[in-house]
Design a protein around this motif. Sequence first.
Motif, PDB file in Angstrom:
ATOM      1  N   PRO A 235       0.838  -1.209   0.000  1.00 37.58           N
ATOM      2  CA  PRO A 235       0.000   0.000   0.000  1.00 37.58           C
ATOM      3  C   PRO A 235       0.868   1.252   0.000  1.00 37.58           C
ATOM      4  CG  PRO A 235      -0.772  -1.559   1.646  1.00 37.58           C
ATOM      5  CD  PRO A 235       0.533  -2.073   1.129  1.00 37.58           C
ATOM      6  N   ARG A 236       0.355   2.301  -0.619  1.00 42.52           N
ATOM      7  CA  ARG A 236       1.100   3.559  -0.657  1.00 42.52           C
ATOM      8  C   ARG A 236       0.206   4.685  -0.164  1.00 42.52           C
ATOM      9  NH1 ARG A 236       0.697   4.785  -7.102  1.00 42.52           N
ATOM     10  NH2 ARG A 236      -0.949   6.309  -6.828  1.00 42.52           N
ATOM     11  N   LYS A 237       0.841   5.742   0.313  1.00 40.52           N
ATOM     12  CA  LYS A 237       0.107   6.916   0.781  1.00 40.52           C
ATOM     13  C   LYS A 237       0.144   7.980  -0.308  1.00 40.52           C
ATOM     14  CE  LYS A 237       0.499   6.588   5.746  1.00 40.52           C
ATOM     15  NZ  LYS A 237       0.832   7.286   6.972  1.00 40.52           N
ATOM     16  N   GLY A 238      -0.985   8.597  -0.520  1.00 46.73           N
ATOM     17  CA  GLY A 238      -1.076   9.650  -1.515  1.00 46.73           C
ATOM     18  C   GLY A 238      -1.455  10.972  -0.871  1.00 46.73           C
ATOM     19  N   VAL A 239      -2.148  11.785  -1.629  1.00 47.32           N
ATOM     20  CA  VAL A 239      -2.556  13.108  -1.176  1.00 47.32           C
ATOM     21  C   VAL A 239      -3.473  13.020   0.043  1.00 47.32           C
ATOM     22  CG1 VAL A 239      -3.851  15.171  -1.867  1.00 47.32           C
ATOM     23  CG2 VAL A 239      -2.288  14.093  -3.463  1.00 47.32           C
TER      24      VAL A 239
ATOM     25  N   GLU B  11      -3.443   4.844   3.332  1.00 46.78           N
ATOM     26  CA  GLU B  11      -2.813   3.792   2.540  1.00 46.78           C
ATOM     27  C   GLU B  11      -3.843   3.176   1.605  1.00 46.78           C
ATOM     28  OE1 GLU B  11      -0.917   0.957   5.035  1.00 46.78           O
ATOM     29  OE2 GLU B  11       0.759   2.280   5.478  1.00 46.78           O
ATOM     30  N   THR B  12      -3.506   3.115   0.325  1.00 48.52           N
ATOM     31  CA  THR B  12      -4.414   2.518  -0.656  1.00 48.52           C
ATOM     32  C   THR B  12      -3.644   1.538  -1.539  1.00 48.52           C
ATOM     33  OG1 THR B  12      -4.029   4.308  -2.254  1.00 48.52           O
ATOM     34  CG2 THR B  12      -5.915   4.550  -0.779  1.00 48.52           C
ATOM     35  N   THR B  13      -4.369   0.540  -2.005  1.00 47.78           N
ATOM     36  CA  THR B  13      -3.830  -0.402  -2.972  1.00 47.78           C
ATOM     37  C   THR B  13      -4.510  -0.129  -4.314  1.00 47.78           C
ATOM     38  OG1 THR B  13      -5.522  -2.042  -2.509  1.00 47.78           O
ATOM     39  CG2 THR B  13      -3.504  -2.156  -1.180  1.00 47.78           C
ATOM     40  N   ARG B  14      -4.119  -0.887  -5.338  1.00 50.49           N
ATOM     41  CA  ARG B  14      -4.764  -0.743  -6.641  1.00 50.49           C
ATOM     42  C   ARG B  14      -6.271  -0.924  -6.548  1.00 50.49           C
ATOM     43  NH1 ARG B  14      -1.578  -4.931  -8.760  1.00 50.49           N
ATOM     44  NH2 ARG B  14       0.484  -4.100  -8.818  1.00 50.49           N
ATOM     45  N   GLY B  15      -6.686  -1.933  -5.815  1.00 49.26           N
ATOM     46  CA  GLY B  15      -8.111  -2.211  -5.668  1.00 49.26           C
ATOM     47  C   GLY B  15      -8.857  -1.080  -4.974  1.00 49.26           C
TER      48      GLY B  15
ATOM     49  N   LEU C 194      -9.235   1.648  -7.460  1.00 48.67           N
ATOM     50  CA  LEU C 194     -10.274   1.299  -8.435  1.00 48.67           C
ATOM     51  C   LEU C 194     -11.653   1.557  -7.838  1.00 48.67           C
ATOM     52  CD1 LEU C 194     -11.187   0.064 -11.133  1.00 48.67           C
ATOM     53  CD2 LEU C 194     -11.122  -2.172 -10.001  1.00 48.67           C
ATOM     54  N   PHE C 195     -11.874   1.166  -6.590  1.00 50.31           N
ATOM     55  CA  PHE C 195     -13.158   1.392  -5.940  1.00 50.31           C
ATOM     56  C   PHE C 195     -13.457   2.883  -5.821  1.00 50.31           C
ATOM     57  CE2 PHE C 195     -15.696   2.085  -2.095  1.00 50.31           C
ATOM     58  CZ  PHE C 195     -16.841   1.398  -2.467  1.00 50.31           C
ATOM     59  N   ILE C 196     -12.468   3.669  -5.400  1.00 47.55           N
ATOM     60  CA  ILE C 196     -12.643   5.123  -5.295  1.00 47.55           C
ATOM     61  C   ILE C 196     -12.983   5.712  -6.658  1.00 47.55           C
ATOM     62  CG2 ILE C 196     -11.423   7.289  -4.825  1.00 47.55           C
ATOM     63  CD1 ILE C 196      -9.859   5.713  -2.643  1.00 47.55           C
ATOM     64  N   THR C 197     -12.318   5.218  -7.708  1.00 43.21           N
ATOM     65  CA  THR C 197     -12.577   5.701  -9.053  1.00 43.21           C
ATOM     66  C   THR C 197     -13.990   5.361  -9.508  1.00 43.21           C
ATOM     67  OG1 THR C 197     -10.241   5.507  -9.664  1.00 43.21           O
ATOM     68  CG2 THR C 197     -11.823   5.543 -11.459  1.00 43.21           C
TER      69      THR C 197
ATOM     70  N   LEU D 264      -7.490   9.052 -13.799  1.00 41.79           N
ATOM     71  CA  LEU D 264      -6.041   9.292 -13.889  1.00 41.79           C
ATOM     72  C   LEU D 264      -5.524   9.983 -12.640  1.00 41.79           C
ATOM     73  CD1 LEU D 264      -5.717  10.382 -17.632  1.00 41.79           C
ATOM     74  CD2 LEU D 264      -4.938   8.237 -16.610  1.00 41.79           C
ATOM     75  N   ALA D 265      -6.273  10.966 -12.146  1.00 41.70           N
ATOM     76  CA  ALA D 265      -5.861  11.674 -10.942  1.00 41.70           C
ATOM     77  C   ALA D 265      -5.857  10.758  -9.726  1.00 41.70           C
ATOM     78  CB  ALA D 265      -6.783  12.876 -10.707  1.00 41.70           C
ATOM     79  N   VAL D 266      -6.873   9.915  -9.618  1.00 40.71           N
ATOM     80  CA  VAL D 266      -6.944   9.001  -8.459  1.00 40.71           C
ATOM     81  C   VAL D 266      -5.784   8.009  -8.493  1.00 40.71           C
ATOM     82  CG1 VAL D 266      -8.247   7.070  -7.464  1.00 40.71           C
ATOM     83  CG2 VAL D 266      -9.416   9.187  -8.063  1.00 40.71           C
ATOM     84  N   PHE D 267      -5.513   7.432  -9.643  1.00 44.07           N
ATOM     85  CA  PHE D 267      -4.447   6.429  -9.710  1.00 44.07           C
ATOM     86  C   PHE D 267      -3.067   7.069  -9.603  1.00 44.07           C
ATOM     87  CE2 PHE D 267      -7.686   3.454 -10.901  1.00 44.07           C
ATOM     88  CZ  PHE D 267      -7.196   2.260 -10.411  1.00 44.07           C
ATOM     89  N   ARG D 268      -2.964   8.338  -9.893  1.00 44.22           N
ATOM     90  CA  ARG D 268      -1.681   9.005  -9.812  1.00 44.22           C
ATOM     91  C   ARG D 268      -1.395   9.558  -8.411  1.00 44.22           C
ATOM     92  NH1 ARG D 268       2.941  10.017  -9.393  1.00 44.22           N
ATOM     93  NH2 ARG D 268       4.012  11.753 -10.332  1.00 44.22           N
ATOM     94  N   TRP D 269      -2.416  10.218  -7.800  1.00 41.77           N
ATOM     95  CA  TRP D 269      -2.136  10.967  -6.579  1.00 41.77           C
ATOM     96  C   TRP D 269      -2.817  10.458  -5.324  1.00 41.77           C
ATOM     97  CZ3 TRP D 269      -3.084  14.487 -10.891  1.00 41.77           C
ATOM     98  CH2 TRP D 269      -1.891  14.965 -11.423  1.00 41.77           C
TER      99      TRP D 269
END
Length: 90
Positions: A35-39, A43-47, A50-53, A84-89
């Motif tokens: 998991p990584r931390k963004g803006v 902590e979020t994973t790819r999944g 995807l759910f947030i998107t 794109l913004a969600v998966f990037r930041w």
Amino acid sequence: MDWMAWTWPTAAFFIIIGCTLTVFTVLAIKFPETPRKGVLQIETTRGDRLFITLLGSAFINLAWLGLVGANQPYALIVCFAYALAVFRWV
């Protein structure tokens, strides 16, 4: 398609969602991630992203339909930019 009175766009939507989930499952198996931390500083994973998107895209489309009412394909462009913004930041 007559058994549920679905339209082809509705069926295509669910087929694309199913394919996306399959691809993400294969990616998770072949390329495990941490998991990584963004803006948002969570902590979020790819999944998770995807759910947030998907959730955000649903709200974007509902808002577009309520405010604009027409030209719904342009909402898709907004959804792609949001994804794109969600998966990037995030």
